[in-house]
Design a protein around this motif. Sequence first.
Motif, mmCIF file in Angstrom:
data_model
loop_
_atom_site.group_PDB
_atom_site.id
_atom_site.type_symbol
_atom_site.label_atom_id
_atom_site.label_comp_id
_atom_site.label_asym_id
_atom_site.label_seq_id
_atom_site.Cartn_x
_atom_site.Cartn_y
_atom_site.Cartn_z
ATOM 1 N N MET A 30 40.494 18.044 13.299
ATOM 2 C CA MET A 30 40.615 16.865 14.163
ATOM 3 C C MET A 30 39.983 15.651 13.458
ATOM 4 S SD MET A 30 39.074 16.315 17.989
ATOM 5 C CE MET A 30 37.415 16.178 17.374
ATOM 6 N N THR A 31 40.700 14.535 13.456
ATOM 7 C CA THR A 31 40.138 13.323 12.870
ATOM 8 C C THR A 31 39.679 12.391 13.987
ATOM 9 O OG1 THR A 31 41.600 13.565 11.002
ATOM 10 C CG2 THR A 31 40.645 11.396 11.332
ATOM 11 N N ARG A 32 38.402 11.978 13.906
ATOM 12 C CA ARG A 32 37.860 11.144 14.982
ATOM 13 C C ARG A 32 37.952 9.670 14.621
ATOM 14 N NH1 ARG A 32 32.863 14.523 15.130
ATOM 15 N NH2 ARG A 32 33.635 16.513 15.842
ATOM 16 N N ARG A 33 37.921 8.825 15.650
ATOM 17 C CA ARG A 33 37.842 7.384 15.426
ATOM 18 C C ARG A 33 36.375 7.014 15.283
ATOM 19 N NH1 ARG A 33 42.245 4.459 15.978
ATOM 20 N NH2 ARG A 33 41.096 2.530 16.241
ATOM 21 N N ARG A 34 36.074 6.283 14.220
ATOM 22 C CA ARG A 34 34.686 5.892 13.993
ATOM 23 C C ARG A 34 34.653 4.448 13.550
ATOM 24 N NH1 ARG A 34 34.934 11.020 11.006
ATOM 25 N NH2 ARG A 34 33.726 12.558 12.142
ATOM 26 N N LYS A 35 33.439 3.858 13.562
ATOM 27 C CA LYS A 35 33.342 2.481 13.074
ATOM 28 C C LYS A 35 33.621 2.472 11.570
ATOM 29 C CE LYS A 35 28.480 2.219 11.873
ATOM 30 N NZ LYS A 35 27.613 1.522 11.069
ATOM 31 N N ARG A 36 34.213 1.381 11.094
ATOM 32 C CA ARG A 36 34.545 1.278 9.670
ATOM 33 C C ARG A 36 33.296 1.089 8.847
ATOM 34 N NH1 ARG A 36 39.333 0.667 7.204
ATOM 35 N NH2 ARG A 36 38.738 -0.646 5.458
ATOM 36 N N GLU A 37 33.183 1.820 7.753
ATOM 37 C CA GLU A 37 32.039 1.649 6.862
ATOM 38 C C GLU A 37 32.565 1.316 5.457
ATOM 39 O OE1 GLU A 37 28.564 4.156 7.404
ATOM 40 O OE2 GLU A 37 29.569 5.197 9.034
ATOM 41 N N TRP A 38 31.656 1.005 4.544
ATOM 42 C CA TRP A 38 32.071 0.522 3.225
ATOM 43 C C TRP A 38 33.010 1.483 2.503
ATOM 44 C CZ3 TRP A 38 30.900 3.600 -0.915
ATOM 45 C CH2 TRP A 38 29.878 4.514 -0.751
ATOM 46 N N PHE B 126 37.765 -0.993 -2.349
ATOM 47 C CA PHE B 126 36.501 -0.709 -3.045
ATOM 48 C C PHE B 126 36.754 0.288 -4.180
ATOM 49 C CE2 PHE B 126 32.828 2.077 -3.615
ATOM 50 C CZ PHE B 126 31.766 1.185 -3.753
ATOM 51 N N TRP B 127 37.434 1.391 -3.852
ATOM 52 C CA TRP B 127 37.670 2.447 -4.844
ATOM 53 C C TRP B 127 38.701 2.003 -5.878
ATOM 54 C CZ3 TRP B 127 33.910 5.784 -4.508
ATOM 55 C CH2 TRP B 127 33.301 5.994 -3.260
ATOM 56 N N ARG B 128 39.693 1.204 -5.420
ATOM 57 C CA ARG B 128 40.738 0.760 -6.349
ATOM 58 C C ARG B 128 40.155 -0.205 -7.387
ATOM 59 N NH1 ARG B 128 44.295 -1.459 -2.803
ATOM 60 N NH2 ARG B 128 43.247 -3.430 -3.154
ATOM 61 N N GLU C 29 24.501 -3.850 -4.687
ATOM 62 C CA GLU C 29 25.582 -4.826 -4.816
ATOM 63 C C GLU C 29 26.048 -4.764 -6.269
ATOM 64 O OE1 GLU C 29 24.708 -8.972 -4.080
ATOM 65 O OE2 GLU C 29 26.843 -9.470 -4.024
ATOM 66 N N TRP C 30 27.316 -4.529 -6.456
ATOM 67 C CA TRP C 30 27.900 -4.557 -7.804
ATOM 68 C C TRP C 30 28.715 -5.829 -7.907
ATOM 69 C CZ3 TRP C 30 30.168 0.788 -9.732
ATOM 70 C CH2 TRP C 30 29.129 1.737 -9.734
ATOM 71 N N SER D 225 32.284 -9.256 -5.605
ATOM 72 C CA SER D 225 31.097 -8.487 -5.222
ATOM 73 C C SER D 225 31.478 -7.307 -4.323
ATOM 74 C CB SER D 225 30.139 -9.444 -4.505
ATOM 75 O OG SER D 225 29.361 -8.756 -3.582
ATOM 76 N N PHE D 226 30.803 -6.180 -4.552
ATOM 77 C CA PHE D 226 31.018 -4.975 -3.745
ATOM 78 C C PHE D 226 29.661 -4.497 -3.257
ATOM 79 C CE2 PHE D 226 34.150 -5.280 -7.034
ATOM 80 C CZ PHE D 226 35.347 -5.026 -6.386
ATOM 81 N N LYS D 227 29.548 -4.301 -1.960
ATOM 82 C CA LYS D 227 28.273 -3.855 -1.411
ATOM 83 C C LYS D 227 28.425 -2.454 -0.830
ATOM 84 C CE LYS D 227 26.494 -8.398 -0.452
ATOM 85 N NZ LYS D 227 26.178 -9.434 0.496
ATOM 86 N N PHE D 228 27.471 -1.607 -1.108
ATOM 87 C CA PHE D 228 27.490 -0.266 -0.514
ATOM 88 C C PHE D 228 26.069 0.270 -0.456
ATOM 89 C CE2 PHE D 228 27.094 2.226 -4.515
ATOM 90 C CZ PHE D 228 27.402 1.248 -5.446
#
Length: 257
Positions: A1-9, A15-17, A191-192, A202-205
């Motif tokens: 089951m896939t749940r709905r969650r708040k979006r995170e980084w 970001f990955w691309r 921050e990268w 800039s990318f933050k994680f």
Amino acid sequence: MTRRRKREWFDDDAFWRDLYPLMFPEKRFADTPEEVEKVLAMAKPRGKAALDLCCGPGRCSIALAKKGFTVTGVDKTGFLLNKARAKARTAKVRIEWVQMDMRDFVRPNSFDLALSMFTSFGYFDDKTQDTAVLRNIFASLRAAGVFLIEVAGKECLAKIFQPVTSDVFPDGTILVQRHEIFDDWTRIRNEWILLRKGRAKSFKFHHTVYSGQEMRDKLEAVGFVDVRLYGNLGGDEYGPDAQRLIAVARKHGDPSL
Ligand SMILES: C[S@@+](CC[C@H](N)C(=O)[O-])C[C@H]1O[C@@H](n2cnc3c(N)ncnc32)[C@H](O)[C@@H]1O
């Protein structure tokens, strides 16, 4: 089951691309078969069904499949799974790819080996969700199955920590990294900043950083036994010279059952 969650980084494919060329240069793929040999020497799985959790572009999945493992690669990032599929086609190996959040993937009593490689753990703001992931992994292993996790350990990080670093890549890209420790030395905010062709992006994680003891406690809390820590994939001790935190943990039980 896939749940709905708040979006995170980590939910952001961009970001990955955008960071793909830096995270996954060809050398990382070229080094993977040797890495996987070491993983197998450390983990000593008793069967050939493997789970590569957060498999990304499939470098470990493919190396395992080439060694005769039946592999399931799980990752939530479509962009990286597409890379994995293409690389598996080129390598002429069959792998089951599952696009799912690591908090949701559980397949009881199915695997002899589970891997979490290259700091693919500790991403959640709520640390109990890391425990939920470990519980899923534990449930997904067969009796006497083994889990190997490889992350940036807190002790390793503390030894080399610098608030700002910069690197230049062969294509001229400059990567400036800013780091901040927070939450009582439990988490790191990064921050990268990529400087490419005169443009900055800039990318933050952020993620949790576990010490050796914290990782052991977390693994034992969900039922793992025989937890061993190492400082690199060569099997050296998790001591002052550790470069990474590697934990190998077993599920109890008789594999013949
Ligand atoms: C640093 S990469 C490591 C990839 C791979 N394990 C390797 O060794 O090359 C982290 C991976 O975790 C995946 N990931 C991040 N958050 C995730 C989540 N919540 N559920 C599943 N995969 C996730 C990313 O898509 C990415 O492939």
